[in-house]
Scaffold this motif. Structure first.
Motif, PDB file in Angstrom:
ATOM      1  N   SER A 158       0.996  -1.136  -0.171  1.00 19.55           N
ATOM      2  CA  SER A 158       0.171  -0.063   0.029  1.00 19.55           C
ATOM      3  C   SER A 158       0.733   1.433   0.162  1.00 19.55           C
ATOM      4  N   GLU A 159       0.487   2.347  -0.598  1.00 19.85           N
ATOM      5  CA  GLU A 159       1.118   3.542  -0.936  1.00 19.85           C
ATOM      6  C   GLU A 159       0.622   4.633  -0.113  1.00 19.85           C
ATOM      7  N   ASP A 160      -0.711   4.317   0.259  1.00 16.99           N
ATOM      8  CA  ASP A 160      -1.372   5.417   1.121  1.00 16.99           C
ATOM      9  C   ASP A 160      -2.268   4.597   2.017  1.00 16.99           C
ATOM     10  N   PHE A 161      -2.572   5.517   3.312  1.00 18.05           N
ATOM     11  CA  PHE A 161      -3.263   4.789   4.101  1.00 18.05           C
ATOM     12  C   PHE A 161      -4.652   4.156   3.766  1.00 18.05           C
ATOM     13  N   ASN A 162      -5.540   4.810   2.873  1.00 16.15           N
ATOM     14  CA  ASN A 162      -6.769   4.591   2.770  1.00 16.15           C
ATOM     15  C   ASN A 162      -6.765   3.076   2.006  1.00 16.15           C
ATOM     16  N   THR A 163      -5.891   2.947   1.152  1.00 16.84           N
ATOM     17  CA  THR A 163      -5.471   1.694   0.428  1.00 16.84           C
ATOM     18  C   THR A 163      -5.209   0.468   1.304  1.00 16.84           C
ATOM     19  N   LEU A 164      -4.517   0.835   2.344  1.00 17.56           N
ATOM     20  CA  LEU A 164      -4.120  -0.049   3.599  1.00 17.56           C
ATOM     21  C   LEU A 164      -5.343  -0.724   4.224  1.00 17.56           C
ATOM     22  N   LEU A 165      -6.270   0.610   4.773  1.00 19.31           N
ATOM     23  CA  LEU A 165      -7.344   0.221   5.338  1.00 19.31           C
ATOM     24  C   LEU A 165      -8.272  -0.873   4.533  1.00 19.31           C
ATOM     25  N   GLY A 166      -8.232  -0.511   3.066  1.00 17.65           N
ATOM     26  CA  GLY A 166      -9.167  -1.529   2.211  1.00 17.65           C
ATOM     27  C   GLY A 166      -8.877  -2.799   2.289  1.00 17.65           C
ATOM     28  N   TRP A 167      -7.420  -2.920   2.261  1.00 23.05           N
ATOM     29  CA  TRP A 167      -6.698  -4.530   2.191  1.00 23.05           C
ATOM     30  C   TRP A 167      -7.155  -4.939   3.588  1.00 23.05           C
ATOM     31  N   ARG A 168      -6.886  -4.211   4.886  1.00 25.60           N
ATOM     32  CA  ARG A 168      -7.340  -4.773   6.044  1.00 25.60           C
ATOM     33  C   ARG A 168      -8.436  -5.179   6.197  1.00 25.60           C
ATOM     34  N   PHE A 169      -9.466  -4.398   5.635  1.00 32.19           N
ATOM     35  CA  PHE A 169     -10.924  -4.729   5.883  1.00 32.19           C
ATOM     36  C   PHE A 169     -11.212  -6.089   5.178  1.00 32.19           C
ATOM     37  N   LEU A 170     -10.546  -6.142   3.867  1.00 32.68           N
ATOM     38  CA  LEU A 170     -10.613  -7.699   3.237  1.00 32.68           C
ATOM     39  C   LEU A 170      -9.914  -8.705   4.052  1.00 32.68           C
ATOM     40  N   GLN A 171      -8.554  -8.505   4.572  1.00 32.82           N
ATOM     41  CA  GLN A 171      -8.004  -9.462   5.198  1.00 32.82           C
ATOM     42  C   GLN A 171      -8.978  -9.916   6.611  1.00 32.82           C
ATOM     43  N   GLY A 172      -9.406  -8.903   7.322  1.00 32.64           N
ATOM     44  CA  GLY A 172     -10.375  -9.322   8.297  1.00 32.64           C
ATOM     45  C   GLY A 172     -11.648 -10.007   8.055  1.00 32.64           C
ATOM     46  N   LEU A 173     -12.180  -9.800   6.636  1.00 32.42           N
ATOM     47  CA  LEU A 173     -13.255 -10.687   6.053  1.00 32.42           C
ATOM     48  C   LEU A 173     -12.567 -12.257   6.021  1.00 32.42           C
ATOM     49  N   GLY A 174     -11.280 -12.236   5.571  1.00 35.82           N
ATOM     50  CA  GLY A 174     -10.926 -13.561   5.502  1.00 35.82           C
ATOM     51  C   GLY A 174     -10.502 -14.404   6.646  1.00 35.82           C
ATOM     52  N   ALA A 175     -10.334 -13.492   7.968  1.00 29.88           N
ATOM     53  CA  ALA A 175     -10.093 -14.046   9.185  1.00 29.88           C
ATOM     54  C   ALA A 175     -11.299 -14.415   9.898  1.00 29.88           C
ATOM     55  N   ALA A 176     -12.344 -13.846   9.586  1.00 31.04           N
ATOM     56  CA  ALA A 176     -13.679 -13.852  10.345  1.00 31.04           C
ATOM     57  C   ALA A 176     -14.133 -15.200  10.753  1.00 31.04           C
TER      58      ALA A 176
END
Length: 550
Positions: free
Chosen positions: A103-121
């Motif tokens: 990720s090159e910006d914080f919003n992009t990082l947050l988007g990937w983290r949301f998807l990663q959380g969905l995978g971890a759910a």
């Protein structure tokens, strides 16, 4: 009234250390908790990298889908199969974590983290579901203890790994997620899950949700969920959140020192949980949970009274023991109460309760802090632990209505036909089958004592009979006083019920428990028993019978 079914095959020599399934389940558990614990230490580095005041959102957006999607994905796993949910979830976790590192910006990082959380759910609840589906009897508690040990050790090690990698580059902790890829291959090629029992018909979604709700809407289940929620409230409220605050304010401790103190409970949890199999032979799982609340209360009460920093290790050691007593025991009992075809949704409810406890603990602790100061946080938490001990005891105390005195003579092991009325208000549970020794059949139901080969004949037609030990005030229908190890049997230990078609047994709140095929029964719940089932009275399954019908 619906029957819950514990569907699994008994294995006399389940050697979990050699079971490949266990290592895959542990891998799923390690993946489930990786996404939070390895990233938490690098939040300051993320704030500096992206020029923001706080990077706490990187944790929040990861937890949001965990809280929301876990029940949904648990239901989906029951409907379409565990692997069909587990494999895509692991892939999503790995892919999203990998891309987050670029990720090159914080919003992009947050988007990937949301998807990663969905995978971890679904990962944590699916790991527990697989334990319940694969293992039986007290092996469930053993595997739950191993799983808890892994969580304890990794909870201490993951932050150190994340912090060390973050010192090199903030991207590296996110790349740890790619280790989920080889786990996917193991799930596909090695993991062996039991097939759906042929005697359980496929349900439509409405019937499934109705039956799952009936499984959860139960006094004993409520007690176990309460115990789990209360334990997490105490852990994340007083221990994790406010012991560092106390250490910093009172003794000027550093973050590193606080980390060492908190890690103590994780290592003690792992060590104690590894011995839980032996402890459960000495007392029942329910008693272990009760003891855990008393240990927590003691730990919390002494915490603000300690005069030096390193003495804070004492309450952390005590709380590690408390966690080891409470969590594996609660989860093992919960797993046994759930049907195999609805276990994913059932354990997802448990995961949601855990999340609620983690969220409520710090909130209530902060409220106590505003009212009574830092010492008040721990004293109020100790009071809550005592209240939890009482509430859990009440919820796990069976409601027995209309139980009567027996009519059998003092040393008799043969009873006469008798009807005793009782109103059945709890759910019925089908235990797994067990291959018993071949014994002489008679045209009546029997209890065959394994140690002495004595046979207790039950009447062909009865309503309820009470099993226990003779005393001045109690004369049970079936008197076990003369059997070996009768000291483990309570005066009113259990009841057997016949409804004209099927036989059921319930524990009456005995001191040392009742077991079906070495699986601990919860008091006050009627368990359906079939021929060849082994029934044990007292700890360590010392007074054991095989139920027979000719």
């Amino acid at each position: 009234m619906n029957n819950l079914s514990i569907q699994s095959q008994h294995n006399k020599s389940q050697n979990v250390a050699k079971d490949k399934n266990l290592y895959i389940i542990v891998g799923v558990t390690l993946t489930a908790i990786m996404g939070g614990l390895t990233i938490a230490p690098i939040q300051p580095a993320l704030a500096e990298k992206f020029n923001i005041s706080s990077a706490a959102l990187v944790m929040t957006v990861f937890m949001i889908p965990v809280g929301i999607a876990t029940p949904i994905l648990g239901v989906l796993a029951d409907r379409i199969g565990i692997k069909k949910v587990l494999v895509p979830s692991l892939i999503l976790f790995a892919v999203a974590g990998g891309f987050a590192s670029f990720s090159e910006d914080f919003n992009t990082l947050l988007g990937w983290r949301f998807l990663q959380g969905l995978g971890a759910a679904p990962l944590d609840s699916l790991a527990l579901t697989m334990i319940g589906n694969i293992y039986t009897g007290r092996t469930i508690a053993t595997v739950m203890a191993i799983n808890a040990s892994v969580i304890g050790i990794s909870s201490a090690i993951y932050p150190l790994i994340g912090g060390a990698l973050g010192e090199l580059d903030w991207r590296y902790p996110f790349l740890l997620a790619v280790f989920a890829f080889p786990l996917v291959m193991l799930v596909l090629m090695v993991l062996k899950l039991p097939k759906r029992p042929t005697d359980i018909p496929k349900q439509n979604l409405r019937a499934y949700l109705k039956n799952t709700w009936k499984s959860v809407n139960n006094r004993s289940v409520a007690g176990l969920l309460f115990a789990i929620g209360a334990t997490f409230m105490i852990q994340f409220g007083a221990i994790i959140t406010f012991i560092p605050t106390l250490a910093g304010n009172s003794f000027g401790s550093s973050e590193f020192t606080n980390g060492i103190i908190l890690c103590t409970s994780s290592f003690v949890l792992a060590l104690t949980a590894s011995q839980l199999g032996k402890l459960s032979q000495l007392t029942s799982e329910i008693n272990l949970i009760k003891i855990s609340f008393l240990i927590s209360a003691l730990a919390l009460f002494i915490t603000p009274l300690l005069p030096s920093l390193w003495l804070l290790l004492i309450p952390n050691v005590l709380f590690g023991i408390s966690l080891a007593f409470a969590l594996p025991s609660s989860l093992a009992l919960l797993t046994g109460l759930s049907r195999q075809d609805s276990r994913g949704g059932f354990m997802a409810v448990n995961a949601s309760v855990q999340s609620m406890g983690q969220a409520l603990g710090p909130m209530l602790g902060s409220f106590a802090l505003s009212l009574w100061g830092i010492h008040g946080v721990f004293f109020s938490a100790a009071t809550f632990a005592i209240i939890s001990f009482v509430v859990f005891g009440v919820l796990l105390t069976p409601v027995i209505q209309g139980a009567s005195q027996g009519t059998s003579k003092e040393n008799s092991i043969s009873i006469s036909e008798r009807e005793v009325g009782v109103e059945v208000t709890e759910q019925l549970v089908n235990p797994p089958s067990f291959a018993s020794p071949t014994i002489l059949q008679t045209p009546v139901p029997q209890l065959f004592h394994l140690e002495t080969n004595k046979v207790i004949e039950l009447p062909e037609d009865f309503s309820i009979i009470t099993i226990g030990k003779l005393s001045k005030s109690e004369v049970p229908d079936i008197n076990l006083s003369e059997f070996p190890h009768a000291e483990f049997v309570s005066r009113k230990h259990a009841q057997i019920r016949f409804d004209g078609k099927d036989y059921f047994i319930q524990d009456m709140g005995s001191a040392n428990g009742t077991y079906i095929n070495k699986y601990p029964m919860l008091p006050g719940i009627w368990y359906k028993i079939a021929p060849q089932v082994r029934i044990g009275f007292g700890k360590r399954d010392m007074v054991s019978f095989v139920f027979q019908i000719s």
